[in-house]
Design a protein around this motif. Structure first.
Motif, PDB file in Angstrom:
ATOM      1  N   GLU A 101       0.834  -1.209   0.000  1.00 47.91           N
ATOM      2  CA  GLU A 101       0.000   0.000   0.000  1.00 47.91           C
ATOM      3  C   GLU A 101       0.868   1.257   0.000  1.00 47.91           C
ATOM      4  N   THR A 102       1.930   1.212   0.782  1.00 45.40           N
ATOM      5  CA  THR A 102       2.844   2.359   0.816  1.00 45.40           C
ATOM      6  C   THR A 102       3.527   2.543  -0.539  1.00 45.40           C
ATOM      7  N   LYS A 103       3.981   1.435  -1.118  1.00 48.48           N
ATOM      8  CA  LYS A 103       4.643   1.502  -2.422  1.00 48.48           C
ATOM      9  C   LYS A 103       3.667   1.933  -3.520  1.00 48.48           C
ATOM     10  N   TYR A 104       2.422   1.485  -3.414  1.00 44.75           N
ATOM     11  CA  TYR A 104       1.419   1.866  -4.424  1.00 44.75           C
ATOM     12  C   TYR A 104       1.146   3.366  -4.365  1.00 44.75           C
ATOM     13  N   ALA A 105       1.066   3.888  -3.139  1.00 41.72           N
ATOM     14  CA  ALA A 105       0.828   5.323  -2.982  1.00 41.72           C
ATOM     15  C   ALA A 105       1.969   6.145  -3.575  1.00 41.72           C
ATOM     16  N   ARG A 106       3.149   5.546  -3.612  1.00 41.29           N
ATOM     17  CA  ARG A 106       4.313   6.233  -4.165  1.00 41.29           C
ATOM     18  C   ARG A 106       4.544   5.880  -5.630  1.00 41.29           C
ATOM     19  N   GLY A 107       3.660   5.076  -6.185  1.00 45.30           N
ATOM     20  CA  GLY A 107       3.779   4.709  -7.591  1.00 45.30           C
ATOM     21  C   GLY A 107       4.854   3.677  -7.865  1.00 45.30           C
ATOM     22  N   LEU A 139      -1.167  -4.959  -5.803  1.00 45.31           N
ATOM     23  CA  LEU A 139      -1.842  -4.751  -4.524  1.00 45.31           C
ATOM     24  C   LEU A 139      -3.120  -5.562  -4.436  1.00 45.31           C
ATOM     25  N   HIS A 140      -3.919  -5.543  -5.493  1.00 42.01           N
ATOM     26  CA  HIS A 140      -5.195  -6.275  -5.490  1.00 42.01           C
ATOM     27  C   HIS A 140      -4.972  -7.781  -5.408  1.00 42.01           C
ATOM     28  N   THR A 141      -3.923  -8.261  -6.051  1.00 42.58           N
ATOM     29  CA  THR A 141      -3.621  -9.695  -5.992  1.00 42.58           C
ATOM     30  C   THR A 141      -3.349 -10.132  -4.557  1.00 42.58           C
ATOM     31  N   SER A 156       2.091  -1.630  -9.078  1.00 43.67           N
ATOM     32  CA  SER A 156       0.818  -1.421  -9.770  1.00 43.67           C
ATOM     33  C   SER A 156      -0.359  -1.793  -8.873  1.00 43.67           C
ATOM     34  N   ALA A 157      -1.556  -1.341  -9.294  1.00 44.80           N
ATOM     35  CA  ALA A 157      -2.776  -1.698  -8.565  1.00 44.80           C
ATOM     36  C   ALA A 157      -3.003  -3.212  -8.619  1.00 44.80           C
TER      37      ALA A 157
END
Length: 406
Positions: free
Chosen positions: A193-199, A206-208, A202-203
């Motif tokens: 989640e932290t890495k996703y917020a920083r780009g 995270l969803h997986t 990928s989504a």
């Protein structure tokens, strides 16, 4: 003939100890019990065992065990109808379960017992003699048979209850393993989640991970439901009410002194002598020999067939006993291997812990190492449970219960 009649009626009673349990309800009482406590509860509190004990006592103190064959026939027909209803209920319950689940396998085994008892009961009903055909000798034989078989049914119910208790313990270990997996995945999701917020991811990544978490949580819920179902069934077998669950306490691992007393040849001799299935084949042989008449076609073949069946049963029991004996030996080796692996994991964790304290590895790496250590500890407990199971089965085999044909 009388032996088959009594056998069918007593084997039918075995099914009463195997009833599909409903889901656990709020407010249920939980009793924690070990293997010995469960066996004692079944022998003292199970309605079927008490009924059979009373029947055996009455048979021993009565001059006539069967005064109305017509009444017996009607009772057996009612039992057959009851059996079919129980089988239909199990079939319906199994349709909603995963075939790989522990509960499905338990119900499948129960159904097999029920169907076998129903078939034997039907055979006994078809061969029910008339009152005029009975003799004092037949009645005396039936008295002995009903006592012998009542004891066997009690043993089977006690052994089955212990198997259920071990199954529950196995499910609990599986629950703990899933909880560790979920905790590790939660940490990973937090990082994602932290890495996703920083780009940085990928989504999809995270969803997986989130879907994996949902799947594990669902599996955990299913395991807990199965555990409660089995605990409720076990409580009924022990004679408790539907508001009670029986859960396993700490199960004692056989020590070196107990394992050291195992003597294959002596124990095998004891198992063969106590075997209930061999006793049944011996009864069949005596019946065939008593019916033998050189002037009647087929009686000689019946004796030969009974002798072959007895020899085959002895071989089957001996083979099953050998398998049980090897299982204990293999389980001992598995425990030692798991303990060796744990020792190595503890050393590696100690090194990793030192590195973490010195800032050489991340907290995530440290927690992952802790998970690895916890898994190694769980592997030891699982191996010990396998040893407990194998040794318990070995004990029952010595008492005359084995996987030999019945």
């Amino acid at each position: 003939m009388k032996r088959r009649l009594i056998s069918g009626m007593l084997c039918a009673a075995l099914a009463l100890g195997f009833v599909p349990a409903a889901g656990a309800a709020d407010g249920q009482t939980v009793k924690q019990m070990g293997l010995s406590a469960v066996e004692r509860a079944v022998r003292e509190g199970n309605a079927t065992v008490r009924s059979l004990q009373n029947t055996a006592y009455a048979a021993d103190s009565s001059s006539s065990i069967a005064t109305s064959y017509t009444a017996q026939g009607g009772s057996m027909e009612a039992q057959i109808t009851s059996y079919q209803s129980l089988i239909d209920g199990l079939d319906a319950a199994m349709q909603s379960l995963d075939q790989s689940s522990a509960l499905y396998k338990t119900y499948k085994a129960q159904r097999k017992v029920l169907q076998g008892n129903l078939d034997r009961l039907q055979q006994s009903l078809n061969g029910l003699p008339t009152e005029k055909e009975s003799t004092t000798a037949q009645i005396d034989d039936a008295v002995y048979d009903i006592q012998k078989q009542a004891g066997n049914v009690a043993d089977q119910l006690a052994m089955g209850a212990q198997d259920l208790l071990i199954s529950i313990k196995t499910l609990q270990y599986s629950e703990e393993a899933l909880e560790r997996q979920i905790a590790a995945l939660d940490r990973r999701i937090s990082v994602l989640e932290t890495k996703y917020a920083r780009g940085m991811v990928s989504a999809f990544d995270l969803h997986t991970a989130q879907h994996q978490r949902e799947s594990l949580a669902l599996s955990l819920t299913t395991l807990r439901t199965q555990c409660e179902d089995l605990a409720s069934s076990l409580a009924l077998m022990c004679g408790y009410d539907a508001a009670t669950l029986v859960m396993p306490s700490a199960l004692a691992e056989p020590g070196s002194a107990e394992l050291g007393k195992m003597r294959y040849e002596d124990d095998l001799s004891e198992a063969l002598q106590n075997s209930f299935s061999i006793w049944q084949k011996q009864c069949d042989l005596r019946a065939a020999q008593n019916a033998y008449d050189e002037n009647i076609s087929g009686t000689a073949e019946a004796v030969a067939s009974a002798k072959d069946a007895l020899a085959a049963e002895k071989e089957s029991v001996q083979s099953a006993f050998a398998t049980t004996y090897r299982s204990v030996q293999d389980s001992q080796s598995a425990v030692q291997a798991a303990q060796n692996a744990l020792t190595q994991a503890e050393r590696e964790f100690a090194v990793g812990e030192t590195k973490y304290q010195r800032g050489m590895v991340s907290k995530q790496d440290y927690l992952d190492a802790q998970d690895t250590l916890d898994s190694a500890k769980a592997d030891v407990e699982t191996a010990k449970l396998s040893l407990i199971t194998a040794y318990n089965q070995y004990g029952w085999a010595k008492k005359g219960l084995s996987t030999g044909s019945t």
